[in-house]
Design a protein around this motif. Structure first.
Motif, PDB file in Angstrom:
ATOM      1  N   PRO A 110      -9.873   8.209  -2.693  1.00  0.00           N
ATOM      2  CA  PRO A 110      -8.907   7.184  -2.282  1.00  0.00           C
ATOM      3  C   PRO A 110      -8.843   7.034  -0.776  1.00  0.00           C
ATOM      4  N   ALA A 111      -8.487   5.836  -0.353  1.00  0.00           N
ATOM      5  CA  ALA A 111      -8.390   5.545   1.070  1.00  0.00           C
ATOM      6  C   ALA A 111      -7.094   6.108   1.646  1.00  0.00           C
ATOM      7  N   LYS A 112      -6.998   6.071   2.950  1.00  0.00           N
ATOM      8  CA  LYS A 112      -5.764   6.426   3.651  1.00  0.00           C
ATOM      9  C   LYS A 112      -5.021   5.139   3.981  1.00  0.00           C
ATOM     10  N   PHE A 113      -3.732   5.078   3.631  1.00  0.00           N
ATOM     11  CA  PHE A 113      -2.923   3.911   3.954  1.00  0.00           C
ATOM     12  C   PHE A 113      -2.338   4.084   5.357  1.00  0.00           C
ATOM     13  N   ASP A 114      -2.619   3.128   6.214  1.00  0.00           N
ATOM     14  CA  ASP A 114      -2.153   3.207   7.598  1.00  0.00           C
ATOM     15  C   ASP A 114      -0.855   2.438   7.825  1.00  0.00           C
ATOM     16  N   SER A 115      -0.673   1.313   7.133  1.00  0.00           N
ATOM     17  CA  SER A 115       0.547   0.531   7.307  1.00  0.00           C
ATOM     18  C   SER A 115       0.778  -0.341   6.083  1.00  0.00           C
ATOM     19  N   LEU A 137      -3.949  -1.431  -6.462  1.00  0.00           N
ATOM     20  CA  LEU A 137      -2.968  -2.004  -7.372  1.00  0.00           C
ATOM     21  C   LEU A 137      -1.655  -2.204  -6.627  1.00  0.00           C
ATOM     22  N   ILE A 138      -1.113  -3.418  -6.728  1.00  0.00           N
ATOM     23  CA  ILE A 138       0.151  -3.742  -6.082  1.00  0.00           C
ATOM     24  C   ILE A 138       1.271  -3.542  -7.096  1.00  0.00           C
ATOM     25  N   VAL A 178       1.591   0.238  -2.775  1.00  0.00           N
ATOM     26  CA  VAL A 178       0.197   0.035  -3.174  1.00  0.00           C
ATOM     27  C   VAL A 178      -0.360   1.370  -3.655  1.00  0.00           C
ATOM     28  N   ARG A 179      -1.111   1.305  -4.750  1.00  0.00           N
ATOM     29  CA  ARG A 179      -1.690   2.526  -5.327  1.00  0.00           C
ATOM     30  C   ARG A 179      -3.194   2.372  -5.472  1.00  0.00           C
ATOM     31  N   GLN A 180      -3.913   3.438  -5.207  1.00  0.00           N
ATOM     32  CA  GLN A 180      -5.354   3.471  -5.454  1.00  0.00           C
ATOM     33  C   GLN A 180      -5.698   4.750  -6.201  1.00  0.00           C
ATOM     34  N   SER A 190       0.825   4.212  -1.038  1.00  0.00           N
ATOM     35  CA  SER A 190       1.286   3.843   0.296  1.00  0.00           C
ATOM     36  C   SER A 190       2.775   4.149   0.413  1.00  0.00           C
ATOM     37  N   LYS A 191       3.300   4.001   1.600  1.00  0.00           N
ATOM     38  CA  LYS A 191       4.746   4.017   1.750  1.00  0.00           C
ATOM     39  C   LYS A 191       5.313   2.745   1.114  1.00  0.00           C
TER      40      LYS A 191
END
Length: 261
Positions: A110-115, A137-138, A178-180, A190-191
């Motif tokens: 999974p990616a890193k969520f930055d914002s 996924l939103i 957001v989910r991955q 994400s936050k």
């Protein structure tokens, strides 16, 4: 008999001939649900192409490789995600094929969520460290649960990536995330992003044939056993086909119930 035996030896020898000074290109990893794509230049002699044999875990493939580009179809081997895979491409001297997606056997993390932010019905988020084109996924918090409201394909590039997604808002506080999930079923989130909408809350009226909302809204209808019977978005629902009984209705940012007589 000797003549026949000699002919068989000759045929076997022809079938196993390896070009002089042949080379081998090997790709190792684990199956991720993707095939391998290869660019295959002409042989230096001008006759035929560079690659002359492809094996997958030691088995010669039946893929058509006599072309300037070909695909190694891994789906035919019955691999499961995470199975070890070794693709070997034998090629002639003084030329070399190129694997176009050499990341295909790499574990996708999974990616890193930055914002993340939401404003005016547009959700924006940015990522870094993507290792593959994995969907995002939103999710929106509605009806005391997280509900999937959208999906966007990841760019898969190991660099800062930005995304924008239109989302449907309800009255009151709208909360999104957001989910991955990677191929090992590990999810990262994400936050949360929140926007307050001051439009009036949606109301509804129910008859035995139709439910009418005061404005367009997302909705869900469940029967008394918890089974979902309707789901969608709109200003009304035709319920004439529902059997008599009690039902539960999720809409806007509210939960209610009604009875079909």
């Amino acid at each position: 008999m000797k003549r026949l035996f000699g002919l068989l030896l000759l045929l076997i020898g022809i079938a196993s001939v390896t070009p002089a000074n042949a080379e081998e290109l090997v790709l190792r990893g684990t199956y991720q649900g993707e095939n391998i794509y290869v660019r295959n230049p002409f042989a230096p002699s001008g006759v035929g192409f560079c690659a002359y044999e492809v094996t997958v875990n030691g088995m010669i493939t039946t893929d058509e490789i006599n072309s300037s580009a070909f695909e190694v179809d891994l789906s035919v081997y019955g691999f499961k995600i995470g199975d070890e895979v070794v693709v070997a491409i034998k090629y002639k001297d003084d030329c070399m094929p190129m694997i176009l997606n050499n990341y295909a056997l790499q574990v996708k993390k999974p990616a890193k969520f930055d914002s993340i932010s939401v404003k005016g019905g547009v959700l924006k988020f940015s990522t870094s460290g993507e290792t593959g084109s994995i969907p995002f996924l939103i999710e929106q918090f509605r009806w005391n649960k997280w509900v999937k409201v959208g999906e966007v394909r990841g760019k898969g590039k190991n660099q800062p990536n930005a995304y924008e997604v239109k989302v449907r808002m309800h009255s009151g506080a709208n909360k999104f995330r957001v989910r991955q999930t990677d191929n090992k079923k590990i999810s990262v989130y994400s936050k949360e992003a929140i926007e307050i909408v001051t439009t009036p809350a949606v109301t509804f009226k129910a008859t035995d044939s139709q439910i009418t909302f005061s404005a367009e809204t997302m909705y869900e209808i469940y029967d008394q056993y918890g089974g979902i019977v309707f789901k969608g978005f709109g200003s009304s629902i035709n319920i004439s086909t529902l059997q008599k009984g009690k039902y539960y209705l999720n809409y806007d940012n509210a939960q209610s119930e009604f009875s079909k007589k």
